[in-house]
Design an enzyme around this catalytic site. Structure first.
Site: not given
Ligand code: IVH
Length: 669
Positions: A33, A35-36, A82-83, A113, A115, A173, A313, A411, A432
């Site tokens: 660090d 050096e950085y 969203s997912l 990956e 979440k 994220e 989840k 005790c 005790c």
């Molecule tokens: S993919 C269509 N990958 O989860 C693909 N989302 O519940 C949409 N999130 O809004 C996102 N890690 O904020 C993806 N490895 C990951 C994620 C991820 C976290 C969050 C993201 C998204 C939310 C959906």
């Protein structure tokens, strides 16, 4: 002249960009660090003297600028989706089956990956230069948080490498690593400012700062998880796209994998759930994405979520419940711990009905009353805790304050609180029964004398029946005495007598640890043993002398010194030695015999013949350092059975690996 300064600024910037890339993306820093910092300051100085050469994407431009009065709106060119969620193995396998059926393809590969628990952000690069960043908002429009995102340390202001698209939108994220969150909250509390409830809220709060200088001071981080709009061509695989982003200098989680089949998908979930508490950031599940982009397109979307991805989840780590009562437990050193008795609640994958309240100050800090609605938290194997009280739900008529006892609940000895300590203790010592039980349990525990068959219940029985008052008396128990206890018989009595016999052969380090001296854990016991070689030398050492032992400071030295000056302790030690507790003499090692001096070992996996503690102390005796994680500095990794990521990392780095047999032969030499 001006040309050379300009060149110098470019050279220094490029050097810092390389350092950043090695540190943040490759996870493999090449310089210390200091050096950085030196190069950074050199660049900053030149830029201050010649402001006409400051580029907006210089590595120095991550400190924030003028505050905004509000955020502008940004319309996403492609909606941010969203997912869908699932919480079960069945849900995961249904998702996979549907993807296979709808795509009419067998054996689809998935890019998997973690979440991450933060906020989604879209970042736009034009010709490789960071241009704009926006929050997800409602998926269609978000807020322009460019100035804040620009300050995030691991986000490059300029991409590197070849074939960079003229236009590239990356999505990912923004999150706050656990350590940074703790530090930030400590800082806010010290300044008497409001702290954050969890890392996610801290990340969100920091990203919404209108003053980017404040955002810059917050420990935010970022991982990419997809590509949005882009020009030109990209690989047709989600996984390969992530690897490509990494090559361009963008941070991608090292946990991303490409796998095929339900069982491999499930295994990833199980593995990462195991690792969850050790990860430096919070995750709340696993995201599965069909890897092939053509198949993704074929599957398309329903409502606001893609059919080609799902989130599996983890069980929630926080849940709402009610405090029904508070009990006070007495620990080995007399510490009184208030324990909340809860209405049973399912959290972190198990049902809990107890949570620790730590100490009197914590009760006051959280302002907990019996009858309160509280959020409890259980992360991994960590003891469940009360995170906060929901004051809005308090009904004064059903609530009562918690009264801390004035005397030991076991005790009845007086309680005392040493100035400067949060803990309140029973002064009863081994008078005790609670402390006696804990002291004996500790003495017999695996890392101490390791007495097989002397579990918690048996110790409780022995103490309750007044058969043992201190650890030494364990060795004068007769078979008949043990067999007379409830739920014990001749066979278990015989076994216990035998294990007590076996446990007499130990090591000085284990013996010291087993005595339960305050603040003397395994590592300190080991250091003491290696330093003094004999129990007599330790018993006779002065406070000043004890402080020469590594890891022993003023407080620990005093604990050790006073422990060996208590009549009762001297007696018990003498009795133990008379009962035949013994250990091999520790040879005095000459400097020239420290054959492993200068080497760093990492121990991973499980072993058959040796315990981890024994391996550690043997290596240390020969002069080696024993570290917790594998890095380029590691000389050798000792890998036992079922070794995991540390072994993989060692293999990747080409580090020397030794199994148990090889280690034994090394130690025998
Ligand atoms: S993919 C269509 N990958 O989860 C693909 N989302 O519940 C949409 N999130 O809004 C996102 N890690 O904020 C993806 N490895 C990951 C994620 C991820 C976290 C969050 C993201 C998204 C939310 C959906």
């Amino acid at each position: 002249m001006s040309m050379t300064i300009k060149t110098e600024i470019t050279t220094l910037s490029t050097l810092l960009e390389d350092y950043n890339y090695q540190y943040y993306v490759l996870d493999n820093p090449t310089v210390p660090d200091s050096e950085y910092d030196r190069v950074f300051q050199q660049l900053q100085k030149l830029e201050n003297e010649h402001p006409q050469y400051i580029s907006s994407n210089s590595p120095t431009q991550k400190v924030g600028g003028v505050a905004l009065s509000k955020f502008d709106q940004v319309t996403h060119q492609q909606p941010m989706l969203s997912l869908d969620n699932t919480f079960t193995e069945q849900g995961l396998s249904d998702f996979i089956d549907r993807a296979i059926e709808k795509s009419a393809t067998n054996d689809i590969a998935f890019c998997i990956e973690p979440k991450l628990d933060g906020l989604a952000v879209s970042i736009i690069y034009e010709d490789g230069i960071f241009i704009q960043a926006a929050t997800r908002g409602d998926g269609q429009t978000g807020e322009n948080v460019t100035e804040n995102v620009r300050t995030i340390a691991n986000i490059p202001l300029k991409l590197r490498g070849n074939n960079i698209p003229a236009y590239l939108e990356v999505r990912g994220e923004v999150f706050m690593p656990k350590a940074g969150f703790e530090k930030l909250n400590a800082r806010l509390q010290a300044a008497q400012e409001k702290s954050f409830v969890n890392p996610r809220n801290a990340a969100a709060g920091s990203l919404r700062q209108l003053d980017s200088k404040i955002a810059a001071s917050r420990p935010l981080s970022f991982y990419c998880y997809s590509v949005g709009v882009f020009s030109g061509d990209l690989a047709n695989s989600q996984y390969q796209r992530m690897q490509q982003l990494k090559e361009w200098g963008l941070p991608v989680s090292s946990e991303v994998q490409r796998v095929i089949g339900v069982s491999a998908c499930q295994k990833y979930y199980d593995d990462i759930l195991q690792k969850r508490t050790q990860l430096p950031y919070e995750i709340d599940g696993v995201v599965y994405k069909v890897d092939d982009i053509a198949i993704q397109d074929k599957l398309g979307f329903v409502a606001r979520a893609p059919r080609w991805a799902t989130a599996y989840k983890f069980p929630a780590e926080e849940a709402l419940t009610v405090i029904e009562n508070v009990e006070f437990q007495v620990g080995r050193t007399g510490a009184i711990t208030p324990v909340a008795k809860l209405a049973p609640v399912f959290v972190g994958g198990v049902t809990i009905s107890n949570a620790t309240l730590h100490n009197k100050d914590e009760i006051a800090r959280l302002d907990i009353h019996i009858g309160d609605h509280v959020v409890v938290r259980r992360a991994g194997d960590v003891i469940p805790q009360v995170a906060r009280v929901i004051l809005e739900k308090r009904q004064v008529e059903n609530c009562k304050p918690i009264k801390f006892p004035s005397h030991c609940p076991v005790c009845e000895s007086a309680l005392e609180r040493i100035e400067g300590e949060a803990t309140i203790r029973c002064t009863g010592g081994l008078y005790c029964a609670a402390q006696r039980k804990q002291a004996i349990k500790h003495f017999a525990s695996r890392k101490a004398l390791n007495v097989d068959g002397l579990g918690s219940k048996v110790v409780d029985l022995l103490v309750d029946h007044n058969m043992v008052k201190n650890p030494a008396q364990l060795f004068s128990l007769s078979e008949q005495q043990i067999a007379s206890l409830p739920r014990m018989g001749d066979i278990s009595a015989k076994k216990l007598i035998n294990s007590l016999q076996v446990s007499k052969k130990t090591t000085l380090s284990r013996f010291l640890y087993s005595l339960g001296i305050r603040e003397v854990g395994e590592a300190t016991a080991n250091n003491l043993a290696n330093h003094y070689k004999t129990i007599t030398a330790i018993q006779e050492a002065s406070i000043e002398d004890l402080q020469r032992v590594s890891d022993v400071g003023d407080i620990v030295a005093k604990h050790i010194y006073y422990f060996f000056r208590q009549e009762h302790n001297i007696e018990v030690i003498e009795q133990l030695l008379t009962q035949g507790i013994h250990w091999p003499e520790i040879a005095t090692v000459e400097e020239s015999e420290l054959s492993l001096l200068g080497q760093t070992f990492v121990i991973t996996g499980s072993f058959n013949k040796l315990s981890r503690a024994d391996i550690k102390s043997a290596l240390q005796t020969l002069g080696a350092k024993v570290a917790g994680s594998v890095s380029k500095k590691t000389t050798t990794v000792i890998a036992g059975e079922a070794a995991g990521s540390k072994l993989t990392k060692a293999e990747e780095l080409g580090i020397h690996i030794m199994d148990e047999a090889a280690l034994l032969s090394l130690l025998n030499q």
